[in-house]
Structures are given as structure tokens and as C-alpha cells.
Design a protein around this motif. Sequence first.
Motif, PDB file in Angstrom:
ATOM      1  N   ARG A 393      88.873 -53.880  84.213  1.00 11.45           N
ATOM      2  CA  ARG A 393      88.492 -54.789  83.101  1.00 11.45           C
ATOM      3  C   ARG A 393      87.027 -54.606  82.813  1.00 11.45           C
ATOM      4  NH1 ARG A 393      87.627 -57.467  79.147  1.00 11.45           N
ATOM      5  NH2 ARG A 393      88.143 -59.639  78.815  1.00 11.45           N
ATOM      6  N   ASP A 396      84.781 -55.005  76.860  1.00  6.99           N
ATOM      7  CA  ASP A 396      85.525 -54.967  75.606  1.00  6.99           C
ATOM      8  C   ASP A 396      86.962 -54.471  75.774  1.00  6.99           C
ATOM      9  OD1 ASP A 396      84.806 -52.440  76.232  1.00  6.99           O
ATOM     10  OD2 ASP A 396      84.258 -51.870  74.190  1.00  6.99           O
ATOM     11  N   GLY A 397      87.470 -54.342  77.036  1.00  3.50           N
ATOM     12  CA  GLY A 397      88.871 -53.937  77.109  1.00  3.50           C
ATOM     13  C   GLY A 397      89.322 -53.555  78.523  1.00  3.50           C
TER      14      GLY A 397
END
Lengths: 415, 77
Positions: A393, A396-397
Motif C-alpha cells: 500500500r 496513491d494505490g
Amino acid sequence: LSRDLFGPIEPRRGRAVRSPLVPGQGGWRQQEAPDESLSVSAVNGLAKQIIEGSIPPLRVHGEVTGWKRYGSGHCYFCLRDADAQLRAVMFRADAARLPTDPEEGMQVRTLGTVTLYEKRGEYQFVVRELEGIGVGGLWRLAFERLRLRLEAEGLLAAERKLPIPEHPAVVGVVTSPVGAVLQDILNVVSRRAPWTRVVLSPAKVQGEGAAEDIARALDRLVEAGVADVIIIGRGGGSAEDLWAFNEECVARAIARCPVPVISAVGHETDYTIADLVADLRAPTPSAAAEHAVPDRHAIAARLNATTARVTNALRRKVTQPLAEVATREGRLAARVQALHRARARELHHLSATLDALSPLSALRRGYAVPLADGGRVLRRRADFEPSDGFTLRVADGLIDCAVTGTRAADDGENR
Amino acid sequence: MTKQVPLEQRLRRLEEISQALESDDVELEDALALFAEGVENVRGAREILATAELRIERLIEDARGEPVLEPLTGAQS
């Protein structure tokens, strides 16, 4: 001369005497003196008859001297001029009409008859009317004498004057029940203040006993205790007509009256003792009434002014607390607002702190979290299986990763 | 009837009320009561002013010499 002539003589006033002794009827001087002798009374009786029967009422002027008023009320004096003197008497009934006694040496005009006083054998002038010659005569003298006396007693002093009430409920009037005075007063009162009660205390305002009647009428009004102000007066007339208002008993009744008295006697130019003693002197009865009662229009205007005054006062009383409430409210609101701002600042600060503590901010700073399938965080080397994949993680993603090997770190954090 | 209060008394009371209301030491509640009383006095005074009939009496003495008032008629214009 026959005996009959001198027989019992009944002196009868006014009877013309027919006698041979009357001078001018001729020649008695030439006659011899009669033999018959007369009594003194008979002579005086005869002289009386002649004098009183032949001299009509006379007007006589002269200077008064030796005036003396006796307890009986009769007045004795002499009239004189430069050369002669005439004994005179004024009997009670006539003397009582005099406004005052003449002064010694006063020039007077009289009307009377010459009589003979048989007891003394003296003749005298019986005066029926007497008046002073000069400005005002005896009236003037009487006025001045009474004025000086009242003044000496302090009854004319300005400090004694009672104030005239502004709004009397009852106006007392001492005057004649007939005549224009009462009517004039009623007209004015009914025009200006018709709610007023007018109480008439009737009095005889001229002639015999008028002064006593006026004084009594005034006293009666005081006794009844109804009036708030009293008008006393009469219409115009001669000095003699107005005289009652120059008498002492009227002056004293006014002076002792506890109710304010307005006088209105005669015309504007007439000044009486009553005017001097009264609390207020009005030139006419109508003027007296105008002084006594207020004008309804003036009161109406005053009521309007009072209404405005009271309303304004109340408005101020009401608006003042309202303004105060508004001020307090404003202050309270400001305080609330200030409090609010402080809270907001605090909140901002807290949220910043919270933000700093959030994992997302760590991710933004470059850290990443490895997660197993199902979201479990992989914290140790042992959590990673070489054959398994895992997810990383980042800010942004998610990154799909595979484990190619594991080894210990150099920082000694883990074994 | 409220009319029995004499004019003079009403006017005097109105003056007192005006002064009281204009002073600072009257509470609002008292001021309201004073105002109501003032309005009532103005009304009463106006009612008196509207009186049309003059009352005329004559003061006489009765048999015992006591003063007595009797209505006087016919003298009014």
C-alpha cells in the motif's frame, strides 16, 4: 293787644304768624308799650313762633368750629365767618348719615332751619344736611381717616393678601340679588368655567344699613364654608351709593375673611376701602369673575400639553431599558462569537495534529505498508513466504509484489 | 361617578404624575401605573370641561339662623 293773642301759645311749627308785632306790618314802634306783662315763656314762645314761622329752610355755608358729637348721637357746633357765628345742631338721625365728623375749621355747606330753644332763649340752626366744600368733601375725609387707621393696624399690608386659587370649585358672590353685577359674573363664569358652582350671599349694597348687611353676608358665606374664592361688589353709582364699601365694618369683614376676596366696586376709577383691604381689586364685576375662574380653553390646552409630556416621559422610560437590553445582547453575541472563533482555531489545530498522526500522511511521506491477502499487515520477515505474493500500500494505490528472498537488517532492530 | 373628583385635584395630580414620570427614580412598572392614572385624570378633567350647566345657589338663613343653600333659578342667561 288782645289777651287772646298772647294766651296759651302752642308753638306750632310752620304756622305763619299773623301779628301786629311782625316788623314791617306797620307802626308798632309808635304805639305805646302795652300795660300787660308777659311771662318769659310766653315771650320765647312768641319769638319761636315768629322765627320758625317766617324763616324758610336755608342753605348756609361757613366754617365749622367746636364740633362735638355727644353720646346721644346729636352733634353740636358753630358755623362762622369772619364777622359772625351761628349756633348749630345736627340731630342723631341726620348726623348718622355723615360719613365722618368734619374737622375743625372745615368749610361746609349746610341745609337746615332756624329754630329757637325756649329753655335757653337761644336760637340755633338745626342742620339736616352737611357736606364739606372742596375735593371729595367729607367723604374724602372719612376715607382718608379710615384708610390711615386700617393702615396703622397693618390690614392693608401686601403680605396679608391671600393668593387667588387657580381652579376654584365654588365661587361665592356678595352683592345685590338684583342688578347687573350678579348677571355679569354669571355670564363670565358660565363662558369660562361652567363646571363652577356659584353661591350668592345676597346683600343690600346701598342705603341705610347696607354696610352691616354686606359684612353679614360675607360672614355668612365664610360660616357656610363653601366658597374657595369670594367676589364682593356692586355696580357704579355716586360716592354716596358706593359708601357702604368705605365703611369700617365691611373693611373688617374682608380683613377677617379666611377665603380670598376679590373686590369689584363701582367703575374702574372708583377706589373704595373695600378695594384696599381685599386680596385683589378688580376694575369691574366681569373682570373680577375673570380673575376668579380659569378659562376652559386654557385648561384644554394644558391638558393636551400634559398628555404629550406624560406620553413622552413614558416612552423614554420604556425605550431606555430596551436600548439597554439591545446593548447587552450585542455584547453577549460578541462574546459568543469570540468564543466560537477560539474553538474554531483549536479545532483547526487538533485536526492538523490528527492529520499528522494519520497513516496516510506517513504514506505521503514515502512509507509503504505490505499487506497480505485479506488486508493483514506484514510486520516481520517471518510473515513473508517466498512463494507467496503480497500487496504494497503506497500513498496513491496498491502494488502487487512477489517475495524473492528475505534477510536480516543491519540496524539491529530485529534479530 | 368618577366625575366627583374636582378639577383642581385632577390638575394637581397630573402635575405630580408628569414630574414623577420625568424623574429618573421611577421603576418601569410604577411608570406604567402612573401613566394609566394620568390618562384617567386627563379623561376626567376633559369630562369636567365639557360641563355645560352652571350651578347657581343662594345662601340664606333658616329659621334658626343657620346658613342654608337653595338653588337659584332664573338668574342664568
